[in-house]
Design a protein around this motif. Structure first.
Motif, PDB file in Angstrom:
ATOM      1  N   THR A   7      32.644  51.112  37.696  1.00 32.91           N
ATOM      2  CA  THR A   7      32.983  50.637  39.044  1.00 32.91           C
ATOM      3  C   THR A   7      34.087  49.595  38.956  1.00 32.91           C
ATOM      4  O   THR A   7      33.924  48.563  38.293  1.00 32.91           O
ATOM      5  CB  THR A   7      31.742  50.039  39.727  1.00 32.91           C
ATOM      6  N   LEU A   9      35.746  48.525  41.976  1.00 32.44           N
ATOM      7  CA  LEU A   9      35.539  47.735  43.191  1.00 32.44           C
ATOM      8  C   LEU A   9      34.273  48.246  43.888  1.00 32.44           C
ATOM      9  O   LEU A   9      34.151  49.437  44.132  1.00 32.44           O
ATOM     10  CB  LEU A   9      36.715  47.895  44.160  1.00 32.44           C
ATOM     11  N   ASN A  10      33.357  47.336  44.178  1.00 36.24           N
ATOM     12  CA  ASN A  10      32.216  47.745  45.002  1.00 36.24           C
ATOM     13  C   ASN A  10      32.578  47.526  46.480  1.00 36.24           C
ATOM     14  O   ASN A  10      33.702  47.122  46.801  1.00 36.24           O
ATOM     15  CB  ASN A  10      30.941  46.997  44.596  1.00 36.24           C
ATOM     16  N   ALA A  11      31.641  47.786  47.373  1.00 36.56           N
ATOM     17  CA  ALA A  11      31.954  47.746  48.808  1.00 36.56           C
ATOM     18  C   ALA A  11      32.500  46.380  49.234  1.00 36.56           C
ATOM     19  O   ALA A  11      33.492  46.303  49.988  1.00 36.56           O
ATOM     20  CB  ALA A  11      30.713  48.100  49.614  1.00 36.56           C
ATOM     21  N   ARG A  12      31.898  45.318  48.742  1.00 31.22           N
ATOM     22  CA  ARG A  12      32.364  43.964  49.143  1.00 31.22           C
ATOM     23  C   ARG A  12      33.759  43.708  48.599  1.00 31.22           C
ATOM     24  O   ARG A  12      34.614  43.127  49.268  1.00 31.22           O
ATOM     25  CB  ARG A  12      31.382  42.909  48.643  1.00 31.22           C
ATOM     26  N   VAL A  14      35.976  45.962  47.896  1.00 31.41           N
ATOM     27  CA  VAL A  14      36.934  46.793  48.659  1.00 31.41           C
ATOM     28  C   VAL A  14      37.306  46.066  49.950  1.00 31.41           C
ATOM     29  O   VAL A  14      38.482  45.972  50.312  1.00 31.41           O
ATOM     30  CB  VAL A  14      36.343  48.188  48.962  1.00 31.41           C
ATOM     31  N   VAL A 163      38.616  56.979  44.609  1.00 33.52           N
ATOM     32  CA  VAL A 163      38.341  56.082  45.740  1.00 33.52           C
ATOM     33  C   VAL A 163      37.380  56.805  46.676  1.00 33.52           C
ATOM     34  O   VAL A 163      37.652  57.938  47.099  1.00 33.52           O
ATOM     35  CB  VAL A 163      39.643  55.712  46.472  1.00 33.52           C
ATOM     36  N   LYS A 171      30.009  56.644  50.728  1.00 35.36           N
ATOM     37  CA  LYS A 171      29.926  55.374  49.990  1.00 35.36           C
ATOM     38  C   LYS A 171      31.297  54.716  49.939  1.00 35.36           C
ATOM     39  O   LYS A 171      32.328  55.378  50.177  1.00 35.36           O
ATOM     40  CB  LYS A 171      29.374  55.586  48.589  1.00 35.36           C
ATOM     41  N   ASP A 172      31.284  53.424  49.643  1.00 34.46           N
ATOM     42  CA  ASP A 172      32.466  52.592  49.724  1.00 34.46           C
ATOM     43  C   ASP A 172      32.673  51.976  48.341  1.00 34.46           C
ATOM     44  O   ASP A 172      32.052  50.961  48.005  1.00 34.46           O
ATOM     45  CB  ASP A 172      32.210  51.506  50.791  1.00 34.46           C
ATOM     46  N   GLU A 173      33.533  52.607  47.529  1.00 34.38           N
ATOM     47  CA  GLU A 173      33.586  52.202  46.129  1.00 34.38           C
ATOM     48  C   GLU A 173      34.848  52.765  45.481  1.00 34.38           C
ATOM     49  O   GLU A 173      35.377  53.791  45.907  1.00 34.38           O
ATOM     50  CB  GLU A 173      32.350  52.790  45.432  1.00 34.38           C
ATOM     51  N   VAL A 174      35.315  52.055  44.421  1.00 40.52           N
ATOM     52  CA  VAL A 174      36.392  52.588  43.603  1.00 40.52           C
ATOM     53  C   VAL A 174      35.884  52.641  42.165  1.00 40.52           C
ATOM     54  O   VAL A 174      35.375  51.650  41.648  1.00 40.52           O
ATOM     55  CB  VAL A 174      37.657  51.705  43.673  1.00 40.52           C
ATOM     56  N   THR A 175      36.007  53.806  41.544  1.00 42.49           N
ATOM     57  CA  THR A 175      35.536  53.946  40.162  1.00 42.49           C
ATOM     58  C   THR A 175      36.650  54.494  39.282  1.00 42.49           C
ATOM     59  O   THR A 175      37.632  55.062  39.767  1.00 42.49           O
ATOM     60  CB  THR A 175      34.329  54.917  40.060  1.00 42.49           C
TER      61      THR A 175
END
Lengths: 181, 318
Positions: A7, A9-12, A14, A163, A171-175
């Protein structure tokens, strides 16, 4: 064996990143005058909407939002797959003399942005075009760089940045798969 | 690899998925024709030959618009004035054109099967723009797109093809396409203008236009092919209009709103009255607009296939 996604960036994170990108766009443009945000289909559109929402909150200004689908401007016709998806291009107003911010999720080879610039030129002549991306992963094949970058990462050969946005992915995430920063 | 394969000869051999993909690609392509600069660079450097051995205005122009809006170079060849009038065969004509490094051929021909005949003998992509009384696949696709836009889905919708089904390539493409997408299909016309084995295509047959109007969600009204009428298929045009004409008075007695389609050109006052053709139920001009988008989609999908094969030949990834 493929490595597990890391991960970035997690949702917060982002949300914080998008907030900072909105601030940078406002600083670089000295406000909202003549500003148009244009997201590249598909995830760039969602990120552009979120940047516009932050700007609305900060400045009380509704920023015109558009969407660009660059499929017909690609330089690799052979990638027409078994179920090709051609999306909609929609610009909210005439772009002549405006400041157009192209928004995308990941900046990689630069070919998508080249196609987006070609497509915008068919719609008019903005006074300025800026590029804002959530993630710059390097690996450019064309002399293109972003004006506003959310996160810069170095991805080893064969690696991938994904993304995820709530509207399309739930979901709201960047991996990243296949390497570290 | 592209879903379509090398050619588009007809809708009879296409699956529901293939047809749906063409319509899905065509849908956003409508927007290109709304732009100030009605052009995208997708087919830049490709050459398309429009080989029209039979008279056509709207289909040829529609293909030409589609080709030009995708940035292909186009050449128009008509039978009159070409070497065909000196006795050259279809295949020789096409092979000579291929030797000039063309990429695609759009063919209209009076003989059923001409498009497939050509497709099997040349390397260029072949698109059938109407062959005899066989098929007219892009017309079928634009009809499907027009109906899908209005109905959302064709599943369970009742579509009646009215008129000169016997001589109509549009009817055959429509029947295959509509049935693939789950519609119930009927035909309606004088017995003399319906093929003998029409029932074997899985369609209902109505012999009265009132029955068709009572049953249908949409009527696709075919042109009465006046040039063939000397053979005595009908007593007179006036009689035909009186019995089979789609008129406002008849539509007013319909139990529901009916969409009216017509592939054109129309014989006003024969198979369709002007106040129907220009009235609120008509989607005839939508069909014309959709025609360009559908043809752009077919060109795009076939060109993608060609590029993909070329890449494989060079040892690259497809």
């Amino acid at each position: 064996m493929p490595s597990a996604p890391v991960t970035l960036l997690n949702a917060r994170a982002v949300a914080r990143t998008i907030s900072r990108m909105a601030d940078e766009i406002l600083e670089r443009n000295d406000g909202t005058e003549r500003l148009i945000l244009v997201g590249i289909q598909r995830r760039g559109v969602q990120i552009a909407q979120r940047i516009a929402a932050v700007i609305q909150e900060r400045e009380g200004a509704d920023i015109p939002l558009g969407a660009l689908d660059i499929t017909l401007y690609r330089d690799d016709l052979q990638t027409v797959g078994p179920r090709p998806v051609v999306g909609q291009t929609h610009l909210p107003k005439a772009i002549d003399g405006q400041v157009v911010v192209i928004v995308d999720d990941v900046l990689f080879t630069g070919r998508t942005i080249r196609a987006a610039l070609d497509e915008l030129a068919d719609f008019g002549r903005p006074s300025r075009i800026m590029l804002a991306v959530l993630v710059d992963r390097g690996g450019r094949e064309l002399p293109i760089h972003a004006d506003v970058v959310g996160q810069t990462v170095t991805v080893p050969p064969g690696g991938r940045v994904d993304v995820f946005v709530p509207e399309l992915d739930g979901k709201d995430e960047v991996t990243m798969v296949g390497g570290g920063t | 690899m592209s879903l379509l394969g090398k050619d588009l000869v007809g809708l009879a051999g296409l699956s529901r998925e293939q047809i749906t993909t063409i319509l899905d690609v065509a849908e956003p392509l409508r927007e290109v024709s709304e732009r100030a600069i009605k052009k995208v660079p997708t087919l830049r450097g490709m050459t398309v030959v429009n080989l029209f051995f039979e008279a056509s205005t709207r289909t040829r122009i529609s293909f030409e618009f589609a080709e030009k809006r995708m940035s292909a170079d186009t050449v128009n060849v008509a039978a009159s004035g070409s070497s065909v009038s000196k006795g050259e065969t279809l295949v020789d004509t096409a092979r000579n054109l291929e030797a000039m490094r063309i990429d695609m051929v759009v063919i209209r021909h009076a003989s059923s099967g001409a498009a497939r005949f050509l497709a099997e003998r040349i390397e260029s992509n072949v698109i059938n723009a109407g062959d005899g009384t066989h098929e007219h696949p892009t017309q079928g696709l634009l009809d499907l797109l027009t109906l899908r836009q209005r109905f959302g889905t064709l599943e369970g919708k009742r579509i009646c093809i009215c008129g000169d089904v016997l001589h109509s390539r549009v009817a055959r493409s429509n029947i295959w396409g509509l049935k693939s997408l789950g519609a119930d299909v009927a035909v309606c016309g004088p017995r003399s203008l319906l093929p003998n084995a029409i029932g074997e295509m899985g369609v209902q047959v109505f012999s009265r236009i009132e029955q068709a109007i009572e049953w249908a969600d949409a009527l696709n009204v075919l042109r009465l092919q006046l040039e063939r009428m000397q053979a005595g298929y009908i007593p007179s045009l006036r009689e035909y209009n009186r019995v089979f004409g789609v008129t406002r008075a008849r539509l007013e007695r319909a139990p529901r709103d009916i969409l009216i389609l017509h592939p054109g050109p129309m014989n006003r006052g024969v198979e369709i009255d002007s106040d129907v053709a220009d009235g609120p139920h008509s989607v005839i001009l939508d069909q014309v607009t959709n025609g360009v988008a559908v043809r752009m989609a077919v060109l795009y999908l076939l060109a993608g296939q060609k590029a993909s094969l070329a890449d494989v030949a060079k040892g690259g990834a497809a």
